[in-house]
Write a protein that holds these residues in place. Structure first.
Motif, PDB file in Angstrom:
ATOM      1  N   UNK A  95     184.196  73.369  13.811  1.00 39.04           N
ATOM      2  CA  UNK A  95     183.327  72.851  12.741  1.00 39.04           C
ATOM      3  C   UNK A  95     182.774  71.482  13.132  1.00 39.04           C
ATOM      4  N   UNK A  96     183.639  70.592  13.621  1.00 38.81           N
ATOM      5  CA  UNK A  96     183.173  69.281  14.064  1.00 38.81           C
ATOM      6  C   UNK A  96     182.247  69.374  15.258  1.00 38.81           C
ATOM      7  N   UNK A  97     182.546  70.300  16.174  1.00 38.81           N
ATOM      8  CA  UNK A  97     181.710  70.478  17.360  1.00 38.81           C
ATOM      9  C   UNK A  97     180.293  70.881  16.963  1.00 38.81           C
ATOM     10  N   UNK A  98     180.188  71.858  16.065  1.00 41.54           N
ATOM     11  CA  UNK A  98     178.859  72.342  15.697  1.00 41.54           C
ATOM     12  C   UNK A  98     178.140  71.392  14.747  1.00 41.54           C
ATOM     13  N   UNK A  99     178.869  70.580  14.022  1.00 45.08           N
ATOM     14  CA  UNK A  99     178.216  69.515  13.246  1.00 45.08           C
ATOM     15  C   UNK A  99     177.525  68.545  14.201  1.00 45.08           C
ATOM     16  N   UNK A 100     178.208  68.175  15.285  1.00 46.25           N
ATOM     17  CA  UNK A 100     177.622  67.276  16.280  1.00 46.25           C
ATOM     18  C   UNK A 100     176.415  67.921  16.954  1.00 46.25           C
ATOM     19  N   UNK A 101     176.537  69.202  17.326  1.00 51.77           N
ATOM     20  CA  UNK A 101     175.418  69.897  17.962  1.00 51.77           C
ATOM     21  C   UNK A 101     174.220  69.974  17.007  1.00 51.77           C
ATOM     22  N   UNK A 102     174.483  70.268  15.731  1.00 49.04           N
ATOM     23  CA  UNK A 102     173.398  70.354  14.758  1.00 49.04           C
ATOM     24  C   UNK A 102     172.696  69.029  14.548  1.00 49.04           C
ATOM     25  N   UNK A 103     173.461  67.951  14.446  1.00 50.18           N
ATOM     26  CA  UNK A 103     172.851  66.635  14.272  1.00 50.18           C
ATOM     27  C   UNK A 103     172.015  66.268  15.497  1.00 50.18           C
ATOM     28  N   UNK A 104     172.557  66.513  16.681  1.00 54.19           N
ATOM     29  CA  UNK A 104     171.810  66.230  17.903  1.00 54.19           C
ATOM     30  C   UNK A 104     170.550  67.060  17.997  1.00 54.19           C
ATOM     31  N   UNK A 105     170.628  68.331  17.614  1.00 55.53           N
ATOM     32  CA  UNK A 105     169.455  69.201  17.664  1.00 55.53           C
ATOM     33  C   UNK A 105     168.330  68.650  16.803  1.00 55.53           C
ATOM     34  N   UNK A 106     168.634  68.255  15.574  1.00 62.15           N
ATOM     35  CA  UNK A 106     167.570  67.796  14.694  1.00 62.15           C
ATOM     36  C   UNK A 106     167.037  66.420  15.080  1.00 62.15           C
ATOM     37  N   UNK A 107     167.856  65.601  15.733  1.00 60.31           N
ATOM     38  CA  UNK A 107     167.319  64.349  16.270  1.00 60.31           C
ATOM     39  C   UNK A 107     166.194  64.636  17.258  1.00 60.31           C
ATOM     40  N   UNK A 108     166.398  65.632  18.114  1.00 63.39           N
ATOM     41  CA  UNK A 108     165.385  65.995  19.097  1.00 63.39           C
ATOM     42  C   UNK A 108     164.262  66.811  18.470  1.00 63.39           C
ATOM     43  N   UNK A 109     164.633  67.831  17.705  1.00 60.23           N
ATOM     44  CA  UNK A 109     163.645  68.772  17.196  1.00 60.23           C
ATOM     45  C   UNK A 109     162.752  68.148  16.121  1.00 60.23           C
ATOM     46  N   UNK A 110     163.303  67.245  15.313  1.00 60.34           N
ATOM     47  CA  UNK A 110     162.495  66.600  14.288  1.00 60.34           C
ATOM     48  C   UNK A 110     161.333  65.836  14.889  1.00 60.34           C
ATOM     49  N   UNK A 132     175.174  72.947  28.390  1.00 59.61           N
ATOM     50  CA  UNK A 132     175.381  71.575  27.942  1.00 59.61           C
ATOM     51  C   UNK A 132     174.663  70.563  28.813  1.00 59.61           C
ATOM     52  N   UNK A 133     174.757  70.733  30.118  1.00 56.64           N
ATOM     53  CA  UNK A 133     174.057  69.829  31.035  1.00 56.64           C
ATOM     54  C   UNK A 133     172.548  69.974  30.853  1.00 56.64           C
ATOM     55  N   UNK A 134     172.082  71.212  30.673  1.00 58.07           N
ATOM     56  CA  UNK A 134     170.647  71.435  30.508  1.00 58.07           C
ATOM     57  C   UNK A 134     170.086  70.762  29.275  1.00 58.07           C
ATOM     58  N   UNK A 135     170.755  70.883  28.137  1.00 57.68           N
ATOM     59  CA  UNK A 135     170.226  70.295  26.907  1.00 57.68           C
ATOM     60  C   UNK A 135     170.337  68.778  26.943  1.00 57.68           C
ATOM     61  N   UNK A 136     171.385  68.259  27.602  1.00 60.96           N
ATOM     62  CA  UNK A 136     171.490  66.809  27.745  1.00 60.96           C
ATOM     63  C   UNK A 136     170.344  66.244  28.568  1.00 60.96           C
ATOM     64  N   UNK A 137     170.006  66.896  29.677  1.00 58.44           N
ATOM     65  CA  UNK A 137     168.898  66.445  30.518  1.00 58.44           C
ATOM     66  C   UNK A 137     167.562  66.549  29.783  1.00 58.44           C
ATOM     67  N   UNK A 138     167.414  67.604  28.974  1.00 57.14           N
ATOM     68  CA  UNK A 138     166.168  67.750  28.213  1.00 57.14           C
ATOM     69  C   UNK A 138     165.953  66.556  27.286  1.00 57.14           C
ATOM     70  N   UNK A 139     167.012  66.152  26.576  1.00 62.25           N
ATOM     71  CA  UNK A 139     166.885  65.016  25.666  1.00 62.25           C
ATOM     72  C   UNK A 139     166.605  63.714  26.386  1.00 62.25           C
ATOM     73  N   UNK A 140     167.210  63.528  27.561  1.00 63.07           N
ATOM     74  CA  UNK A 140     167.020  62.285  28.305  1.00 63.07           C
ATOM     75  C   UNK A 140     165.635  62.195  28.934  1.00 63.07           C
ATOM     76  N   UNK A 171     162.750  64.004  28.066  1.00 61.91           N
ATOM     77  CA  UNK A 171     161.584  64.247  27.213  1.00 61.91           C
ATOM     78  C   UNK A 171     160.819  62.983  26.827  1.00 61.91           C
ATOM     79  N   UNK A 172     161.472  61.853  26.450  1.00 64.35           N
ATOM     80  CA  UNK A 172     160.687  60.662  26.095  1.00 64.35           C
ATOM     81  C   UNK A 172     159.810  60.144  27.233  1.00 64.35           C
ATOM     82  N   UNK A 173     160.210  60.410  28.482  1.00 65.21           N
ATOM     83  CA  UNK A 173     159.374  60.008  29.619  1.00 65.21           C
ATOM     84  C   UNK A 173     158.245  61.000  29.856  1.00 65.21           C
ATOM     85  N   UNK A 174     158.547  62.281  29.680  1.00 66.69           N
ATOM     86  CA  UNK A 174     157.535  63.309  29.904  1.00 66.69           C
ATOM     87  C   UNK A 174     156.524  63.380  28.765  1.00 66.69           C
ATOM     88  N   UNK A 175     156.968  63.136  27.531  1.00 63.54           N
ATOM     89  CA  UNK A 175     156.119  63.289  26.355  1.00 63.54           C
ATOM     90  C   UNK A 175     156.428  62.186  25.353  1.00 63.54           C
TER      91      UNK A 175
END
Length: 398
Positions: free
Chosen positions: A309-324, A377-385, A387-391
């Motif tokens: 539950x805690x793991x997916x709460x963290x994943x969900x919060x991180x997702x919306x930080x990026x997706x929003x 996990x490595x893939x989504x972490x790199x995407x977040x890092x 993206x601000x440079x690419x877009x």
């Protein structure tokens, strides 16, 4: 770029609550299969991976319908399009509740995916029509608060009800919610009387898409959001099987774990204004990618089922930080064709949704749970890092 102006038909006070409830109905229907994968495998005599294809069919058809639904929403009006799609989604969910054959259920879920695809992108485009860019990400955050509760409720409610009443009751509830949302839109919200709507024609649709792709940012944004969709939503269809293998738990516990992603999104929705103003969209993207990567890493470590539950709460919060931030940028790609721009945004996002379970399923078979989760996990972490440079985000207060 021209900013939206309020019109007599806008009814801004009711706009976010009503459209949020429509998003609730759509995401409730979307996520309800995830905790049911082992249950449906036993019901229909299929493997877990075959039942997971129900998720791929829904998401894939959600994506494939977008190039048609976007121009329709622009031409006939976004509110009219939303209410029609919700009504049809309700009918298809009701029929799915009586399915006795896996392939019939698959077809009904696929058609339901097309109809669900006509709700959220059109709702976000309608908000974009009415909200200036400086406020848009905040208003979209409020929309997400209600919509995300639907995602959270869909997974949690589905698992609990399936264990105690049956999976058919879950689909019946989804049907009532969708039809209720359609009625609410018709009763409360009115189309803007002076809206500039292109004619519904092939030439008009192609013209709208040309306007979208005339913006050089479009192609990169759509590619990035497709990768995001694959890496975030490849996992949920396998959570119930992973937790059952580790802890012997059933659909209820898996639903609560998956639903925690929505809880993370709810936290994001409540904090959107503070995050946009004090953290800024670029840093939100970086933190979102890092948070999701850490969440995947933690899920590799076996533990009691409730730790998920805690793991997916963290994943969900991180997702919306990026997706929003992605969503806010998508609303400004083509102000004269927002319905088409948001439809393409959803198309690419749900193409990722559809391919993610297939890719992760292949990796699970080849590398096992730890290896597959580490790659994602490595893939989504790199995407977040990266993206601000690419877009780099445009038009924000920060």
């Amino acid at each position: 770029m021209s900013e939206p102006k309020a019109a007599a038909g806008d009814n801004l006070g009711a706009l976010i609550p009503v459209l949020g409830l429509c998003g609730f109905a759509s995401t409730f229907t979307m996520r309800l299969i995830d905790p049911l994968v082992p249950t449906l495998a036993a019901e229909f005599g299929q493997s877990v991976h075959q039942i997971a294809f129900l998720v791929t069919a829904f998401s894939g058809c959600y994506a494939l319908g977008q190039p048609f639904l976007g121009p329709i929403a622009d031409a006939v009006g976004k509110l009219r399009s939303i209410s029609t799609c919700l009504a049809l989604l309700g009918v298809l969910s009701a029929l799915a509740a009586f399915a006795t054959d896996f392939w019939v259920l698959l077809v009904l879920r696929a058609l339901g995916g097309v109809m669900a695809g006509g709700v959220i992108p059109a709702a976000m485009a309608a908000i974009g029509d009415r909200a200036p860019m400086a406020e848009r990400q905040i208003m979209l955050g409020r929309f997400l608060v209600i919509m995300i509760i639907g995602q959270m409720a869909g997974a949690a409610f589905s698992g609990v009800v399936a264990d105690h009443i049956g999976w058919r009751a879950v689909l019946g509830t989804a049907a009532l919610l969708a039809i209720g949302g359609a009625v609410l839109v018709r009763l409360v919200l009115k189309p803007r009387p002076n809206a500039d709507r292109p004619p519904l024609s092939l030439a008009g649709a192609l013209g709208s898409y040309r306007a979208v792709f005339a913006n050089p940012r479009s192609k990169l944004l759509y590619l990035l959001v497709m990768l995001e969709g694959a890496m975030v939503f490849g996992l949920p269809p396998f959570v119930a099987a992973i937790l059952h293998e580790r802890s012997g738990v059933g659909s209820s516990e898996a639903g609560l774990a998956i639903g925690a992603m929505g809880l993370g999104g709810l936290v994001y929705g409540v904090l959107t204004r503070i995050l946009v103003q004090r953290v800024g969209p670029s840093q939100m993207m970086r933190l979102g990618g890092i948070g999701m990567g850490v969440g995947y890493g933690l899920f590799i470590i076996p533990g009691p089922w409730w730790s998920a539950i805690g793991v997916f709460l963290l994943i969900g919060f991180g997702f919306f930080l990026l997706h929003g931030t992605f969503q806010a940028q998508a609303t400004e790609l083509a102000p004269t064709a927002r319905g088409s721009a948001m439809a393409l945004f959803a198309c690419f996002f749900f193409m990722g949704h559809a391919t993610g379970p297939l890719v992760l399923g292949t990796l699970l078979n080849a590398l096992g749970t730890s290896g597959a989760l580490a790659i994602f996990g490595v893939g989504i972490g790199l995407l977040g890092l990266l993206t601000p440079k690419l877009l780099p985000p445009l038009g924000s207060r920060t």
